[in-house]
Design an enzyme around this catalytic site. Structure first.
Site, PDB file in Angstrom:
ATOM      1  N   CYS A  54      -0.979  -5.373   7.030  1.00 40.89           N
ATOM      2  CA  CYS A  54      -0.667  -4.124   7.748  1.00 40.89           C
ATOM      3  C   CYS A  54       0.121  -4.411   9.029  1.00 40.89           C
ATOM      4  O   CYS A  54       0.913  -3.574   9.482  1.00 40.89           O
ATOM      5  CB  CYS A  54      -1.943  -3.378   8.098  1.00 40.89           C
ATOM      6  SG  CYS A  54      -3.057  -3.176   6.690  1.00 40.89           S
TER       7      CYS A  54
ATOM      8  N   CYS B  50       0.808  -1.228   0.000  1.00 37.81           N
ATOM      9  CA  CYS B  50       0.000   0.000   0.000  1.00 37.81           C
ATOM     10  C   CYS B  50       0.838   1.273   0.000  1.00 37.81           C
ATOM     11  O   CYS B  50       0.308   2.360  -0.179  1.00 37.81           O
ATOM     12  CB  CYS B  50      -0.925   0.013   1.218  1.00 37.81           C
ATOM     13  SG  CYS B  50       0.017   0.025   2.759  1.00 37.81           S
TER      14      CYS B  50
HETATM   15 FE1  FES Z   1      -1.233   0.335   4.426  1.00 40.19          FE
HETATM   16 FE2  FES Z   1      -2.680  -0.908   6.224  1.00 40.19          FE
HETATM   17  S1  FES Z   1      -3.340  -0.244   4.273  1.00 40.19           S
HETATM   18  S2  FES Z   1      -0.578  -0.429   6.325  1.00 40.19           S
END
Ligand code: FES
Length: 135
Positions: free
Chosen positions: A104, A33
């Site tokens: 995450c 992400c």
């Molecule tokens: Fe990036 Fe959770 S969406 S760390």
């Protein structure tokens, strides 16, 4: 989406910040992400106990809650004990995360490992140039 324990941790984050007197530092990025986490520690050079730990992150609620919990789990432990903390143990201690948010929690585990690695490098005079490591 999140269970109550995760929401409670997120609303009451522990050890947020940056330790100016750190002797261990890491910066980890999540390749999935692009979120980033920075961790600092003060590890007692005599006992190798993690006396202080702090994190700050541009990350989602799951990253923040797991990082917060991870810091509380390693504070007071030795550097070697802290290396054994897995993201699964952190997630379990929060009662689980939705499957799509499990990645995450890797930020915290990797930040702890990289931070301790940096501590030993600084101690041994083999510190590498600061750069963000993506996991
Ligand atoms: Fe990036 Fe959770 S969406 S760390």
């Amino acid at each position: 989406m999140y269970n109550e324990e995760v929401i409670k941790e997120f609303q009451n984050l522990q050890n947020v910040g940056f330790l100016e007197n750190n002797n261990a530092y890491s910066k980890i990025g999540n390749a999935a992400c692009g979120d980033i986490m920075e961790m600092t520690m003060y590890i007692n050079p005599e006992t190798e106990i993690i006396e202080q730990v702090a994190f700050r992150t541009f990350g989602c609620a799951a990253a923040q809650a797991t990082s917060s919990r991870a810091t509380t789990l390693v504070k007071g432990k030795t550097a070697k004990e802290a290396l054994e903390l897995s993201n699964k143990a952190v997630v379990d201690s929060l009662g689980g995360l939705p499957a799509q948010k499990l990645h995450c929690s890797v930020l915290a585990e990797e930040a702890i490992k990289a931070c301790i690695e940096n501590y030993y490098e600084r101690k041994n005079g083999t510190e590498k140039k600061e750069e963000t490591k993506y996991v």
